[in-house]
Design an enzyme around this catalytic site. Sequence first.
Site: not given
Length: 528
Positions: A121, A284, A429, A447, A450
């Site tokens: 991606d 995202h 977030s 990022h 996880g």
Amino acid sequence: MDLLIQSEPLTSCVLLLFNQSQKELRRTSAMDTMHEMLEITGPATATLPVGDGCSPITVIGTDPIRQSFGSQTFQQAINSRLAPGVSQVVLNPDAHVGYGAPVGCVMVSPTHVYPGPVGVDIKCSMSLLQTDLPESEITDWKMRRRVIQAIAKRVPTGAGRGQRHVPKSRSVDGPLGFQVATEGASKSVLKKLGIPKSWASRCEDASHTAPDGSVDTLAARLEWMGRERDKRDRLESKFRQLGSYGGGNHFGEAEIVSLSNKQYFRSLGEQWGLRDGCVAFLSHCGSRGFGHDWAMSQFRAMKTHFQSSGLAFPAGDPQLCYAEADSPEGQRYLCDMAMGANFATVNHLLINQLVLESFREVFPGIRGELIYFISHNIARQEPVDGRLQWVHRKGATRALPKGHEQLAGTEFESTGHPILLPGNPRDGSSIMVAQRGASVSAFSVNHGAGRQLSRTKAKKNLNQTVIDQNLLDHDVISNCRVYPRDEAPDAYQDFAEVLKSVTKAGLADEVARLKAKFVLKDGAPADD
């Protein structure tokens, strides 16, 4: 042992359990060995020696985070560090097993490019749209449902879905798709799609060119790739995915912004355009099927080149195939990566514009501005240790502090750029800003949170009723009849511990926290 083999089925089961326990023992022993090898250098930093005269791997994470790394994650990191041309590897707090190299790693090379540490991606990214809509306007679930429905009319979700599935998307034909892939967020592309021109300055990279700096080189390669009718038809079908979310961990979330109570970071957030107590939208996604096709084509081409040339794969792993950046194979990969990255950039910008239009359908007259767009699956040429090197960030995101040379001439030169760090819809977030200490990680951070459970384990072990009720208890609704179990908050690492790792390692500080109010995922539409 022969007696066991010849015994009744019950003892065969005992033998099976014995073998399984032996495998588990070996796996645990390997993990213990890896952890024992770590040299602790700070409250959230360590190094992993690899031998052969190589510099060690940098490991970012508190002790609980480091303990979550499995032996295979460490082994992939070691394989990556010992691969040809590699000068540095960093494991971030969200590291887990990936394609050749771990997800959540940074891999640096002055001479080589590796498709694995970019992934399939290409330029999967985060973006944040800030509105002036106060939280009070979406307290009521019915209002949130109306916004969800308005977005669903414009932005498809799910693998393979594109414009034909929703009535109010933008129409993207072959010529416009060609322009998007080769020019990225150019003024012409933005005008044709109705996206504000000013948003390009809020992108980590608004456009990507061929290694020679030319758009024409990309255009020539794309024309060559589409020379056959079936290939051209496939390209155009992928162009029509522009302005859509994929499946898996891709999402859109309506957030409430809470700026830091520390005055410096609060002022910094306001300077970026964040609005305390107002609605923002976090996205995202990446380059969709277009980028996936380019990436898979390159993996096949590089593997074929290795096999025909008699080259050995690093650590015997075909997923770590590579090319020297200035070789014909390397140049082709960089061209294809650039086109995937261009598609991803415009995909995000278009989604944000369509989301803004959706909010305006329900709340006429509201204003919205892009705060930032930042990627985490890309290879970029950056100054590292006094020379230009290819920095591969696989599930890692750029973290440049104020005054960094790469921010010179941008609006973030005196502040550092926003870092968009997703956690999960239950726990929130974060928006952060890099500190000088990020130099230890090649100016990169993780990022996201996880995974702590694989998709298979999450689907098997997590209870659907508990997941859905837990989100409702936290006042979070979604477009799904049932929330995807493999994307449940408990499938991911403890976000508080992940953030602690970043701050204690001196990489970045928090500017604002985001609290989800609704989530868009790949799932069946919710009941009205």
